[in-house]
Design a protein around this motif. Structure first.
Motif, PDB file in Angstrom:
ATOM      1  N   MET A  28     -16.953   1.916  61.097  1.00  0.00           N
ATOM      2  CA  MET A  28     -18.226   2.559  61.408  1.00  0.00           C
ATOM      3  C   MET A  28     -18.611   2.317  62.867  1.00  0.00           C
ATOM      4  O   MET A  28     -19.181   3.196  63.502  1.00  0.00           O
ATOM      5  N   LEU A  29     -18.294   1.149  63.408  1.00  0.00           N
ATOM      6  CA  LEU A  29     -18.596   0.874  64.805  1.00  0.00           C
ATOM      7  C   LEU A  29     -17.775   1.749  65.745  1.00  0.00           C
ATOM      8  O   LEU A  29     -18.119   1.889  66.910  1.00  0.00           O
ATOM      9  N   ALA A  30     -16.683   2.315  65.246  1.00  0.00           N
ATOM     10  CA  ALA A  30     -15.818   3.115  66.104  1.00  0.00           C
ATOM     11  C   ALA A  30     -16.450   4.451  66.475  1.00  0.00           C
ATOM     12  O   ALA A  30     -16.116   5.047  67.482  1.00  0.00           O
ATOM     13  N   THR A  31     -17.352   4.965  65.691  1.00  0.00           N
ATOM     14  CA  THR A  31     -17.989   6.251  65.981  1.00  0.00           C
ATOM     15  C   THR A  31     -19.504   6.063  65.963  1.00  0.00           C
ATOM     16  O   THR A  31     -20.209   6.664  65.140  1.00  0.00           O
ATOM     17  N   PRO A  32     -20.023   5.287  66.910  1.00  0.00           N
ATOM     18  CA  PRO A  32     -21.427   4.881  66.787  1.00  0.00           C
ATOM     19  C   PRO A  32     -22.440   5.853  67.361  1.00  0.00           C
ATOM     20  O   PRO A  32     -23.551   5.963  66.841  1.00  0.00           O
ATOM     21  N   PHE A  33     -22.099   6.507  68.442  1.00  0.00           N
ATOM     22  CA  PHE A  33     -23.130   7.160  69.250  1.00  0.00           C
ATOM     23  C   PHE A  33     -23.741   8.388  68.579  1.00  0.00           C
ATOM     24  O   PHE A  33     -24.954   8.584  68.615  1.00  0.00           O
ATOM     25  N   LEU A  34     -22.901   9.197  67.950  1.00  0.00           N
ATOM     26  CA  LEU A  34     -23.434  10.376  67.282  1.00  0.00           C
ATOM     27  C   LEU A  34     -24.249   9.980  66.060  1.00  0.00           C
ATOM     28  O   LEU A  34     -25.225  10.657  65.710  1.00  0.00           O
ATOM     29  N   GLN A  35     -23.867   8.894  65.421  1.00  0.00           N
ATOM     30  CA  GLN A  35     -24.612   8.440  64.257  1.00  0.00           C
ATOM     31  C   GLN A  35     -25.974   7.887  64.653  1.00  0.00           C
ATOM     32  O   GLN A  35     -26.960   8.087  63.954  1.00  0.00           O
ATOM     33  N   ALA A  36     -26.035   7.239  65.796  1.00  0.00           N
ATOM     34  CA  ALA A  36     -27.290   6.617  66.223  1.00  0.00           C
ATOM     35  C   ALA A  36     -28.264   7.642  66.790  1.00  0.00           C
ATOM     36  O   ALA A  36     -29.454   7.630  66.460  1.00  0.00           O
ATOM     37  N   ASN A  37     -27.769   8.521  67.660  1.00  0.00           N
ATOM     38  CA  ASN A  37     -28.644   9.505  68.314  1.00  0.00           C
ATOM     39  C   ASN A  37     -27.752  10.568  68.936  1.00  0.00           C
ATOM     40  O   ASN A  37     -27.403  10.499  70.115  1.00  0.00           O
ATOM     41  N   SER A  38     -27.399  11.569  68.142  1.00  0.00           N
ATOM     42  CA  SER A  38     -26.446  12.574  68.610  1.00  0.00           C
ATOM     43  C   SER A  38     -26.998  13.386  69.780  1.00  0.00           C
ATOM     44  O   SER A  38     -26.295  13.639  70.758  1.00  0.00           O
ATOM     45  N   SER A  39     -28.266  13.786  69.706  1.00  0.00           N
ATOM     46  CA  SER A  39     -28.838  14.573  70.808  1.00  0.00           C
ATOM     47  C   SER A  39     -28.934  13.731  72.074  1.00  0.00           C
ATOM     48  O   SER A  39     -28.669  14.218  73.177  1.00  0.00           O
ATOM     49  N   GLY A  40     -29.289  12.453  71.936  1.00  0.00           N
ATOM     50  CA  GLY A  40     -29.356  11.575  73.091  1.00  0.00           C
ATOM     51  C   GLY A  40     -27.998  11.386  73.739  1.00  0.00           C
ATOM     52  O   GLY A  40     -27.889  11.328  74.970  1.00  0.00           O
ATOM     53  N   TYR A  41     -26.952  11.318  72.921  1.00  0.00           N
ATOM     54  CA  TYR A  41     -25.599  11.158  73.468  1.00  0.00           C
ATOM     55  C   TYR A  41     -25.207  12.362  74.313  1.00  0.00           C
ATOM     56  O   TYR A  41     -24.759  12.227  75.460  1.00  0.00           O
ATOM     57  N   PHE A  42     -25.368  13.569  73.767  1.00  0.00           N
ATOM     58  CA  PHE A  42     -24.954  14.766  74.498  1.00  0.00           C
ATOM     59  C   PHE A  42     -25.840  15.025  75.720  1.00  0.00           C
ATOM     60  O   PHE A  42     -25.366  15.472  76.759  1.00  0.00           O
ATOM     61  N   GLU A  43     -27.129  14.736  75.605  1.00  0.00           N
ATOM     62  CA  GLU A  43     -28.027  14.944  76.742  1.00  0.00           C
ATOM     63  C   GLU A  43     -27.681  14.032  77.905  1.00  0.00           C
ATOM     64  O   GLU A  43     -27.753  14.435  79.071  1.00  0.00           O
ATOM     65  N   ARG A  44     -27.302  12.802  77.609  1.00  0.00           N
ATOM     66  CA  ARG A  44     -27.001  11.844  78.668  1.00  0.00           C
ATOM     67  C   ARG A  44     -25.604  12.039  79.240  1.00  0.00           C
ATOM     68  O   ARG A  44     -25.402  12.039  80.451  1.00  0.00           O
ATOM     69  N   SER A  45     -24.613  12.210  78.378  1.00  0.00           N
ATOM     70  CA  SER A  45     -23.233  12.229  78.856  1.00  0.00           C
ATOM     71  C   SER A  45     -22.792  13.596  79.371  1.00  0.00           C
ATOM     72  O   SER A  45     -21.863  13.683  80.175  1.00  0.00           O
TER      73      SER A  45
END
Length: 439
Positions: free
Chosen positions: A243-260
């Motif tokens: 589960m730690l291997a795919t963390p960012f989309l699970q935590a905040n998918s919109s925040g991940y794409f907006e930032r990266s």
């Protein structure tokens, strides 16, 4: 053979690059060692390393929301492959404190990339006189061994992908390009060229499959890397670690794409290398940004009509019609055509970018000699333009004059290639062939 004839032969005959390239690579390796020894990378020379390590420490401490991962100079604004790469560097360099070992790592990244660049140049038959220009850049050595920017990793992926593309290894090339895009969004500039090369070489079905693959890597392709970084020493994995291997989309998918992948990011005028001669209020305006986007698209269309579609043996509308209806199955592209399309598209993107910073030289430096050569400039003129570009990129902070030179030299590369397009984009005779399986 007279001395003049011998020098001319050594400078112009591509067969000599088989021994010139290794000698230059060895010499550059010694130069890298000298730089690390004589110019230690302390906190006053590295710029983003400390921030990278602070962000990675936050990530390793358990934070998975991209919007909450920050460092002393700002938030995390790079995709997930950057995080995993620098998490590895964090582990190898005593949590980022052993900067000298970080320099050694980046020296190896530089030399590996240089080796691939030289292999690409040899593959397209570049003359030996271009090769010294690949090892003499002060700014490029600084980007790698004194600044430790993530652009070094992205450039390695870019040139690795170019090598695979010109050798027709389509699937590995797309994977490596997408992984490089996962380090830094700059490689999105190559997307139009990747589309052109694949569309000319493969059927629509194969192209769609590779597009899905590239997108899938961005969305979920880092799980194995992340799992490896968090695996125990005995190699056993637990459900929690997966589960730690795919963390960012699970935590905040919109925040991940907006930032990266923040396409509308507002850059600071004081750090730009290009367009400084434009008034600051114009530089920061939305209209200026949209104008550059429109210019980028216009130049790409011009190249598409006049140059990129040539191997199809027909005009652009007919090619698109045949491709979309499945009547086109690809042709064999000349390696130099593939490399010219990829690097020209990169130069167009950099020319029309509102702001490029010093680390962007990692992408441009090794592309410039090739583009100037394909533009048909005389060798003496190529050296003169290269020296002028090197000067402009070493002016810090940039000035109206240096930024003007940066933009004009990008114009010289882009429009020089366009003017010399019949030679710059060599094509094999466009001959239909059986449907090719994706490699």
């Amino acid at each position: 053979m007279g001395l003049i004839q011998l020098v001319s032969e050594l400078c112009s005959n591509p067969k000599h690059t088989r021994w010139i390239a290794p000698l230059l690579n060895i010499g550059d390796g010694l130069l890298c060692a000298l730089i690390i020894w004589k110019v230690p990378c302390e906190l006053d020379t590295e710029i983003d390393w400390t921030t990278y390590m602070q962000q990675i420490q936050t990530y390793l401490s358990g934070e998975r929301d991209y919007t909450l991962i920050k460092g002393s100079t700002g938030p995390l604004v790079y995709p997930a492959a950057h995080v995993y790469s620098y998490a590895l560097f964090h582990n190898l360099t005593d949590e980022g404190r052993d900067i000298a070992f970080g320099q050694i790592i980046f020296a190896f990244l530089y030399l590996i990339t240089l080796t691939i660049v030289m292999a690409c140049y040899r593959r397209v038959g570049a003359p030996p006189y271009l090769f010294p220009l690949l090892v003499l850049s002060k700014r490029l050595h600084s980007v790698y061994m004194l600044r430790l920017f993530n652009d070094g990793l992205a450039a390695l992926a870019m040139w690795g992908a170019i090598w695979l593309f010109i050798n027709r290894k389509w699937t590995p090339a797309v994977i490596l390009w997408s992984l490089g895009l996962g380090v830094k969004m700059t490689l999105i500039l190559l997307a139009p060229a990747v589309i052109v090369v694949l569309a000319l070489s493969l059927s629509i079905g194969s192209c769609i499959g590779l597009a899905i693959l590239a997108l899938g890597i961005q969305v979920c392709g880092y799980s194995y890397i992340g799992t490896f970084l968090h695996a125990p020493m005995d190699g056993r994995l637990t459900q929690g670690q997966v589960m730690l291997a795919t963390p960012f989309l699970q935590a905040n998918s919109s925040g991940y794409f907006e930032r990266s992948f923040e396409f509308g990011r507002q850059f600071m005028f004081k750090w730009t290398v290009n367009w400084r001669f434009v008034p600051e209020e114009v530089f920061l305006s939305k209209e200026f940004w949209l104008g550059l986007v429109a210019l980028n698209l216009l130049i790409l269309v011009i190249f598409g009509v006049t140059s990129f579609s040539k191997p199809s043996g027909t005009n652009l509308p007919n090619f698109l019609s045949n491709f979309l209806t499945g009547r086109y199955h690809g042709v064999v592209l000349h390696p130099s055509f593939i490399m010219a399309v990829l690097l020209t598209t990169l130069a167009i993107g950099l020319l029309c970018a509102r702001s490029i910073h010093y680390q962007f030289f990692a992408y441009l430096s090794w592309a410039t000699p090739f583009l100037l050569w394909r533009a048909g400039y005389h060798p003496i003129f190529i050296y003169a333009l290269w020296i002028l570009q090197e000067w402009a990129w070493n002016v810090y902070p940039s000035t109206n004059l240096s930024s003007t030179v940066v933009v004009l030299l990008l114009c010289a590369q882009v429009f020089g290639v366009l003017k010399n397009r019949n030679t710059a984009f060599p094509t094999s005779p466009p001959r239909p062939r059986a449907k090719e399986h994706v490699q």
